[in-house]
Design an enzyme around this catalytic site. Structure first.
Site, mmCIF file in Angstrom:
data_model
loop_
_atom_site.group_PDB
_atom_site.id
_atom_site.type_symbol
_atom_site.label_atom_id
_atom_site.label_comp_id
_atom_site.label_asym_id
_atom_site.label_seq_id
_atom_site.Cartn_x
_atom_site.Cartn_y
_atom_site.Cartn_z
ATOM 1 N N GLY A 243 0.830 -1.217 0.000
ATOM 2 C CA GLY A 243 0.000 0.000 0.000
ATOM 3 C C GLY A 243 0.861 1.263 0.000
ATOM 4 N N ARG A 249 5.027 4.809 -5.861
ATOM 5 C CA ARG A 249 5.109 4.554 -7.314
ATOM 6 C C ARG A 249 4.301 5.589 -8.081
ATOM 7 N N ARG A 274 25.264 23.847 -31.877
ATOM 8 C CA ARG A 274 26.367 23.046 -32.428
ATOM 9 C C ARG A 274 26.349 23.128 -33.952
ATOM 10 N N GLU A 369 11.215 0.269 -6.471
ATOM 11 C CA GLU A 369 9.744 0.389 -6.442
ATOM 12 C C GLU A 369 9.084 -0.558 -7.438
ATOM 13 N N PHE A 389 4.059 -14.556 -11.859
ATOM 14 C CA PHE A 389 5.250 -14.334 -11.010
ATOM 15 C C PHE A 389 5.841 -15.664 -10.575
HETATM 16 P P1 TGC Z 1 -0.281 -10.688 -3.217
HETATM 17 O O1 TGC Z 1 0.330 -11.736 -2.334
HETATM 18 O O2 TGC Z 1 -1.248 -11.063 -4.295
HETATM 19 O O3 TGC Z 1 -0.982 -9.540 -2.387
HETATM 20 C C1 TGC Z 1 -0.724 -9.325 -1.061
HETATM 21 C C2 TGC Z 1 -1.753 -8.353 -0.537
HETATM 22 O O4 TGC Z 1 -1.369 -7.025 -0.941
HETATM 23 C C3 TGC Z 1 -2.434 -6.433 -1.723
HETATM 24 N N1 TGC Z 1 -1.751 -5.677 -2.785
HETATM 25 C C4 TGC Z 1 -1.657 -4.358 -2.791
HETATM 26 N N2 TGC Z 1 -2.120 -3.427 -1.968
HETATM 27 C C5 TGC Z 1 -1.832 -2.149 -2.266
HETATM 28 N N3 TGC Z 1 -1.075 -1.774 -3.317
HETATM 29 C C6 TGC Z 1 -0.590 -2.686 -4.168
HETATM 30 N N4 TGC Z 1 0.179 -2.313 -5.203
HETATM 31 C C7 TGC Z 1 -0.868 -4.051 -3.926
HETATM 32 N N5 TGC Z 1 -0.531 -5.203 -4.546
HETATM 33 C C8 TGC Z 1 -1.086 -6.196 -3.834
HETATM 34 C C9 TGC Z 1 -3.246 -7.594 -2.223
HETATM 35 O O5 TGC Z 1 -4.561 -7.200 -2.506
HETATM 36 C C10 TGC Z 1 -3.166 -8.548 -1.060
HETATM 37 O O6 TGC Z 1 -4.061 -8.104 -0.049
HETATM 38 P P2 TGC Z 1 -4.845 -9.172 0.851
HETATM 39 O O7 TGC Z 1 -5.790 -8.340 1.662
HETATM 40 O O8 TGC Z 1 -5.520 -10.105 -0.112
HETATM 41 O O9 TGC Z 1 -3.794 -9.851 1.671
HETATM 42 O O10 TGC Z 1 0.920 -9.937 -3.820
HETATM 43 P P3 TGC Z 1 1.098 -9.683 -5.319
HETATM 44 O O11 TGC Z 1 1.074 -11.016 -6.052
HETATM 45 O O12 TGC Z 1 0.174 -8.634 -5.812
HETATM 46 O O13 TGC Z 1 2.576 -9.121 -5.304
HETATM 47 C C11 TGC Z 1 3.543 -9.619 -6.130
HETATM 48 C C12 TGC Z 1 4.416 -8.474 -6.571
HETATM 49 C C13 TGC Z 1 5.596 -9.071 -7.319
HETATM 50 C C14 TGC Z 1 3.638 -7.549 -7.503
HETATM 51 C C15 TGC Z 1 4.888 -7.684 -5.333
HETATM 52 O O14 TGC Z 1 5.520 -8.540 -4.448
HETATM 53 C C16 TGC Z 1 5.784 -6.536 -5.707
HETATM 54 O O15 TGC Z 1 5.296 -5.448 -6.000
HETATM 55 N N6 TGC Z 1 7.128 -6.763 -5.719
HETATM 56 C C17 TGC Z 1 8.089 -5.680 -5.928
HETATM 57 C C18 TGC Z 1 8.594 -5.207 -4.598
HETATM 58 C C19 TGC Z 1 8.953 -3.755 -4.619
HETATM 59 O O16 TGC Z 1 8.477 -2.958 -5.391
HETATM 60 N N7 TGC Z 1 9.781 -3.353 -3.702
HETATM 61 C C20 TGC Z 1 10.117 -1.972 -3.547
HETATM 62 C C21 TGC Z 1 10.876 -1.729 -2.263
HETATM 63 S S1 TGC Z 1 10.827 -0.059 -1.705
HETATM 64 C C22 TGC Z 1 11.758 0.788 -2.796
HETATM 65 O O17 TGC Z 1 12.209 0.322 -3.777
HETATM 66 C C23 TGC Z 1 11.967 2.198 -2.447
HETATM 67 S S2 TGC Z 1 12.937 3.107 -3.542
HETATM 68 C C24 TGC Z 1 12.441 4.628 -3.031
HETATM 69 C C25 TGC Z 1 13.153 5.770 -3.595
HETATM 70 O O18 TGC Z 1 14.379 5.914 -3.334
HETATM 71 O O19 TGC Z 1 12.474 6.595 -4.236
HETATM 72 P P1 FAD Z 2 15.739 -9.097 -7.891
HETATM 73 O O1 FAD Z 2 14.402 -9.149 -7.243
HETATM 74 O O2 FAD Z 2 16.750 -10.109 -7.530
HETATM 75 O O3 FAD Z 2 15.548 -9.079 -9.469
HETATM 76 C C1 FAD Z 2 16.629 -9.328 -10.387
HETATM 77 C C2 FAD Z 2 16.078 -9.359 -11.810
HETATM 78 O O4 FAD Z 2 15.141 -10.426 -11.943
HETATM 79 C C3 FAD Z 2 15.314 -8.078 -12.199
HETATM 80 O O5 FAD Z 2 15.613 -7.756 -13.529
HETATM 81 C C4 FAD Z 2 13.855 -8.491 -12.084
HETATM 82 O O6 FAD Z 2 13.003 -7.758 -12.940
HETATM 83 C C5 FAD Z 2 13.944 -9.955 -12.534
HETATM 84 N N1 FAD Z 2 12.820 -10.761 -12.041
HETATM 85 C C6 FAD Z 2 12.420 -10.922 -10.765
HETATM 86 N N2 FAD Z 2 11.354 -11.742 -10.715
HETATM 87 C C7 FAD Z 2 11.074 -12.108 -11.989
HETATM 88 C C8 FAD Z 2 10.081 -12.933 -12.591
HETATM 89 N N3 FAD Z 2 9.146 -13.549 -11.874
HETATM 90 N N4 FAD Z 2 10.106 -13.084 -13.930
HETATM 91 C C9 FAD Z 2 11.033 -12.452 -14.689
HETATM 92 N N5 FAD Z 2 12.000 -11.652 -14.173
HETATM 93 C C10 FAD Z 2 12.008 -11.490 -12.843
HETATM 94 N N6 FAD Z 2 14.144 -1.047 -1.183
HETATM 95 C C11 FAD Z 2 13.558 -0.700 -0.009
HETATM 96 O O7 FAD Z 2 12.928 -1.518 0.648
HETATM 97 N N7 FAD Z 2 13.662 0.584 0.467
HETATM 98 C C12 FAD Z 2 14.344 1.550 -0.195
HETATM 99 O O8 FAD Z 2 14.415 2.693 0.268
HETATM 100 C C13 FAD Z 2 14.998 1.199 -1.423
HETATM 101 N N8 FAD Z 2 15.760 2.122 -2.073
HETATM 102 C C14 FAD Z 2 16.490 1.716 -3.168
HETATM 103 C C15 FAD Z 2 17.411 2.621 -3.722
HETATM 104 C C16 FAD Z 2 18.200 2.212 -4.797
HETATM 105 C C17 FAD Z 2 19.218 3.157 -5.360
HETATM 106 C C18 FAD Z 2 18.039 0.920 -5.344
HETATM 107 C C19 FAD Z 2 18.872 0.479 -6.516
HETATM 108 C C20 FAD Z 2 17.140 0.038 -4.792
HETATM 109 C C21 FAD Z 2 16.367 0.423 -3.685
HETATM 110 N N9 FAD Z 2 15.500 -0.470 -3.045
HETATM 111 C C22 FAD Z 2 14.879 -0.134 -1.883
HETATM 112 C C23 FAD Z 2 15.449 -1.864 -3.489
HETATM 113 C C24 FAD Z 2 14.624 -2.097 -4.748
HETATM 114 O O9 FAD Z 2 13.261 -2.020 -4.476
HETATM 115 C C25 FAD Z 2 15.025 -3.466 -5.291
HETATM 116 O O10 FAD Z 2 16.317 -3.338 -5.845
HETATM 117 C C26 FAD Z 2 14.042 -3.971 -6.327
HETATM 118 O O11 FAD Z 2 12.782 -4.243 -5.761
HETATM 119 C C27 FAD Z 2 14.566 -5.249 -7.038
HETATM 120 O O12 FAD Z 2 15.016 -6.195 -6.110
HETATM 121 P P2 FAD Z 2 16.472 -6.837 -6.287
HETATM 122 O O13 FAD Z 2 17.444 -5.729 -6.462
HETATM 123 O O14 FAD Z 2 16.695 -7.766 -5.172
HETATM 124 O O15 FAD Z 2 16.397 -7.605 -7.665
#
Ligand code: TGC
Ligand code: FAD
Length: 389
Positions: A243, A249, A274, A369, A389
């Protein structure tokens, strides 16, 4: 000849904004022009986040912009928040990251899932930039699959004891508090962890070629003992962190528009001046095709984000729509930044120009994200009903 259109806003998307939205955009644009652009190339070279800008960022109401005023926020709508992200990222993705994490990943969960006491204790100081937060979801073994979480929180009397590690955490070494997600006997729960708690350490990630003007850290939790009231009481399961990601995002769909506009502006200026083969570079068809394609893609992204913002403000935004826009707009910006780097020739390889800095930053933005592939699969699942997935 008719009046020329604004090359960075060919469809006059600005005319679709309210007076308040335009005012917010103008004030952040001024901040970026006057305070960010003069220093950001050096910050990137030095691998330094400009902490000296935090008070002014807070003073402009950019931290927790959508949080209600009773908790110190600015009470703005989602479109204003998007415009803030766009103008900050026109400066650098690192500035937008800082604001995204503080607003969407730290203040939002406290606001949406916290107790009244937690909201009163943390939100006003976070809006003022006096308490900085970070968000610990990703773990070293794989960020795309946060359900496979190894960090655990166990009950010990009234206390919670946390053990585990988080990786790639923005603001990690700047933060006073970390929002940490951990497995409990009751599923995934969120905790507010003061970073001076015994057993908590943050270790900065070095050797980054991307987001160099941003702090990125690994977090380690080694028997971190927290009082009962450190847990976010009002959410259980993965939907808690997901959430928050939906909020962040959404902002990220806007940010790369700013980065792409900065690159297009630079390419327009450079190719106009240029001279090659006896004429300006921009009088070649091959260059004009590239510039036109950039304007086309920026315009599409602007309209996508604005409609997404209107849906958000109407309470009708779906996570799949956010995935589509995050995928489209970051892909748009990274392609444009790379293309602009190319049209600058050799000059494009140094941070004297912005294109390579934006291109490198966007390598992180396309990964964090939710990677591009994750968002494509979310859209694929929506279309087919099949979870790939
Ligand atoms: P699923 O197991 O089906 O769902 C779990 C529960 O979550 C709900 N849900 C959501 N709720 C709100 N927003 C969303 N986007 C949601 N997606 C799912 C869902 O309804 C369920 O609820 P409930 O009540 O049934 O339990 O999970 P899924 O199959 O949807 O998720 C799989 C997947 C791959 C999409 C998810 O795991 C995912 O998004 N993975 C990527 C992880 C990610 O983005 N990590 C980011 C880390 S933070 C970061 O990168 C910060 S960088 C910040 C910066 O510097 O700017
Ligand atoms: P992985 O999950 O190991 O993925 C590796 C590769 O596999 C990717 O290309 C991916 O697309 C691919 N892949 C994965 N699953 C599948 C599939 N099912 N099918 C096909 N391809 C697949 N996280 C936080 O929690 N908080 C933060 O503040 C935060 N800040 C960040 C800041 C920076 C600069 C960076 C680089 C990352 C940050 N992150 C943060 C982490 C970020 O969210 C993760 O890097 C991102 O979610 C990907 O996870 P991973 O790096 O472990 O790659």
């Amino acid at each position: 000849m008719a009046a020329r259109l604004n090359p960075l806003d060919l469809y006059d998307v600005r005319s679709l904004l309210s007076d308040e939205e335009r005012m917010v955009q103008d004030s952040v644009a001024r901040f970026t022009d006057e305070k960010v652009l003069p220093i950001i190339g050096d910050c990137f070279d030095q691998g330094r986040f400009p902490t000296e800008l935090i008070p002014e960022i807070a003073g402009l109401g950019l931290l927790g912009a959508t949080i209600p005023e009773e908790y110190g926020g600015a009470g703005m709508n989602g479109v204003c928040y998007g415009l803030i992200c766009q103008e900050l990222e026109r400066g650098d993705s690192g500035l937008r990251s800082f604001a995204s994490v503080q607003s969407s990943l730290c203040m939002y969960p406290i606001f949406a899932y916290g107790s009244e006491e937690q909201k009163q204790r943390y939100l006003p100081k976070m809006a003022a930039g006096e308490i900085i937060g970070c968000f610990g979801l990703t773990e070293p073994h794989g960020g795309s699959d946060p359900a496979n979480m190894k960090t655990v929180a166990k009950k010990d009397g009234d206390d919670w004891v946390l053990n585990g590690a988080k990786m790639w955490i923005t603001n990690g070494n700047l933060a006073h508090i970390a929002i940490v997600w951990a497995q409990t006997d009751d599923g995934i729960r969120g905790f507010i962890v003061p970073t001076d708690t015994k057993g908590f350490t943050a270790q900065e990630v070095h050797k980054k070629m991307s987001l160099r003007a941003s702090v990125t850290s690994a977090l380690f939790l080694d028997d971190v003992r927290l009082p009962a009231d450190a847990i976010l009481p009002n959410v259980k399961g993965l939907k808690g962190p997901l959430g928050c990601l939906t909020q962040a995002r959404y902002g990220i769909t806007w940010g790369p528009i700013g980065a792409a506009q900065a690159c297009l502006k630079e390419a327009l200026d450079y190719t106009g001046e240029r001279m090659l083969f006896g004429r300006s570079l921009n009088s070649n068809q091959a260059i004009q095709l590239k510039l036109a394609d950039m304007a086309r893609r920026i315009t599409t992204a602007q309209l996508l984000s604005l409609q997404l913002g209107r849906l958000k403000d109407a309470g009708a935004m779906a996570p799949t729509q956010v995935s589509l826009a995050k995928w489209n707009n970051v892909r748009m910006a990274i392609d444009i930044a790379r293309e602009c780097r190319d049209v600058l020739g050799g000059a494009g390889i140094t941070t004297e120009h912005a294109a390579i800095r934006h291109a490198l930053n966007l390598e992180s933005v396309i990964t964090y994200e939710g990677t591009e592939t994750v968002h494509q699969l979310v859209v694929g699942r929506e279309l087919t009903g099949i979870n790939a997935f």
